[in-house]
Design an enzyme around this catalytic site. Structure first.
Site, short mmCIF file in Angstrom:
data_model
loop_
_atom_site.label_atom_id
_atom_site.label_comp_id
_atom_site.label_asym_id
_atom_site.label_seq_id
_atom_site.Cartn_x
_atom_site.Cartn_y
_atom_site.Cartn_z
N ASP A 190 -39.21 53.39 -7.51
CA ASP A 190 -40.22 51.57 -7.37
C ASP A 190 -41.54 52.00 -8.39
O ASP A 190 -42.59 52.68 -7.51
CB ASP A 190 -39.78 51.27 -6.20
CG ASP A 190 -40.08 49.59 -7.14
OD1 ASP A 190 -41.51 49.52 -7.89
OD2 ASP A 190 -39.32 48.43 -6.34
N HIS B 260 -38.60 49.36 -11.07
CA HIS B 260 -38.89 47.84 -10.11
C HIS B 260 -37.06 47.46 -11.56
O HIS B 260 -37.91 46.36 -11.99
CB HIS B 260 -40.46 47.70 -10.80
CG HIS B 260 -40.68 46.62 -9.62
ND1 HIS B 260 -40.17 46.50 -8.80
CD2 HIS B 260 -40.83 45.45 -10.36
CE1 HIS B 260 -40.94 45.71 -7.90
NE2 HIS B 260 -40.79 44.29 -9.05
N SER C 4 -38.88 41.41 -5.55
CA SER C 4 -40.29 41.77 -5.50
C SER C 4 -40.74 41.21 -4.73
O SER C 4 -40.38 40.99 -3.49
CB SER C 4 -41.10 41.50 -7.25
OG SER C 4 -41.84 42.32 -7.30
#
Length: 426
Positions: free
Chosen positions: A377, A406, A295
């Site tokens: 995602d 995610h 991320s």
């Protein structure tokens, strides 16, 4: 007291892993599946989505399913209601004429509770081009920034953390001087005499403590896990909660209208400072450094590799901060979606973003990279991540786990760890 604090940290870590990992299964399963096994089409194709609804693994019949189809993060193309027949309905989307991603959402109400899911079809994702542009002085800007950092002595302070050491590894809390403040992290290094390669772990978004990577240190790799906010990374968890809801709330927007003082300038230079520290360790082999994260950490992995030629390998999960200006071109932009709302779309903010966008660092990556994310995602849109990946000219491999949002499967993390270890210990 220390035992109780350690227990609370372990308990919190367990809760985090349960909530941040693969989601728990619900009583009613809504399964949305594109009609291509790899979920990938050519632009101009029509995707068909099958929606399956199961309760106790038994197909539900006669229930109404609400669906909607849209390019990720954008307005709906179409919506409607269909009736399940033996647990299944199908929806055929309109043609998708551009390189990008199309998402089908489905929901059903059973016994007063709504259950939902979605799936995402990719269309010629390798042809996605970035919307952001490279400022003509981008390289000069960061060259001067690194020169400014080089004037600041590292001044490392290492404090042994006996409670985290093992019979093979010493663990230290580390403080380094950075531009306008400090960088803190956790160093784990083999106790045995020798020269070792290193992994720099860069963090995802948020404010939290860190415990280091002892596992890879036990394999014969120096590991250094850093925080980015200039505060120690071994404080009581309540400190980070308070900062996250207070002084550091929305830190990614701080000074976005000023490229010289934007929050992430100190962060990106802090990653370079972490490399300075690794290079200065007596036990470092002087040659091999990898950087990894997910991320925001995926972004920082690419950025560090693009900024610092001492990095030899990178491994990135779902990189944030990629192609931030996508929303200004009628498609999804990267986390933190700063240009999705009109009040942030000021020319000076847009211009500053170009100096910090992962895309523009990816252009300068020269080292082998391992990358992985999912089409589903919903935090870092795959359109934005492909925009960055597609400009990388260095050796690269992309591992798509289509259904992941995610989060990552254990197999994904294992692949990444094995790849890094193979590069560093070959």
């Amino acid at each position: 007291m220390r035992l109780r604090f350690t227990f609370m940290l372990l308990l919190a870590a367990g809760i985090f892993l349960q909530t941040a990992g693969q989601p728990a299964r619900q009583l009613v399963q809504v399964i949305v599946t594109p009609d291509r096994a790899d979920w990938t089409y050519e632009k101009g194709d029509r995707a068909e989505f099958q929606i399956t609804v199961l309760q106790n693994n038994v197909p539900l019949d006669g229930f109404e399913v609400n669906y909607r189809i849209n390019p990720e993060k954008m307005d709906d193309w179409e919506e409607g209601t269909l009736t399940l027949k033996k647990g299944v309905v199908s929806v055929k989307a309109k043609r998708f004429s551009e390189a990008g991603f199309l998402r089908c959402h489905a929901s059903v109400e059973v016994d007063g509770k709504t259950y939902s899911s979605y799936a995402t079809a990719g269309f010629s994702p390798n042809e996605i081009e970035p919307t952001t542009t490279l400022p003509p002085d981008f390289e000069l800007f960061w060259k001067e920034a690194k020169a400014e950092l080089a004037k600041v002595p590292v001044k490392s302070v290492l404090t042994l953390m006996p409670e985290r050491c093992s019979d093979k590894v010493d663990v230290y809390h580390v403080r380094l001087d950075n531009i306008k403040g400090k960088i803190y992290g956790i160093l784990s290094k083999p106790k045995a005499e020798g020269k070792y390669p290193a992994i720099l772990h860069v963090p995802g978004a948020g404010i939290r403590p860190y415990s280091g990577d002892v596992g890879n240190a036990e394999k014969g790799i120096i590991t250094f896990q850093i925080g980015i906010h200039g505060i120690p990374v071994n404080l009581d968890p309540s400190v980070y909660t308070d900062l996250g809801g207070g002084a550091l709330d929305g830190y990614w927007r701080a000074n976005l209208d000023d490229k010289d003082n934007y929050y992430f300038k100190r962060v990106y230079l802090g990653c370079v400072r972490a490399v300075d520290f690794i290079e200065g360790l007596d036990c470092f082999n002087g040659e091999d450094i990898a950087v990894t994260g997910g991320s925001q950490g995926g972004a920082l992995s690419i950025i560090t590799a693009g900024l610092d030629d001492r990095i030899d390998y990178l491994a990135a999960f779902y990189p944030a901060l990629s192609d931030l200006t996508g929303y200004l071109h009628n498609r999804a932009g990267g986390w933190p979606h700063m240009f999705r709302d009109g009040f942030t779309n000021k020319p000076e903010k847009v211009e500053t973003s170009k100096y910090y966008d992962v895309v523009n660092f990816a252009r300068f990556v020269k080292v082998p990279g391992w990358y992985s994310w999912g089409y589903n995602d919903n935090v870092c849109p795959p359109t934005s991540m492909h925009a960055a990946y597609n400009v990388v000219q260095a050796p690269k491999e992309l591992h798509i786990f289509q259904e992941t949002q995610h989060w990552t499967f254990p197999e994904q993390r294992e692949q990444k760890d094995n790849w890094l270890v193979e590069q560093l210990l070959k």
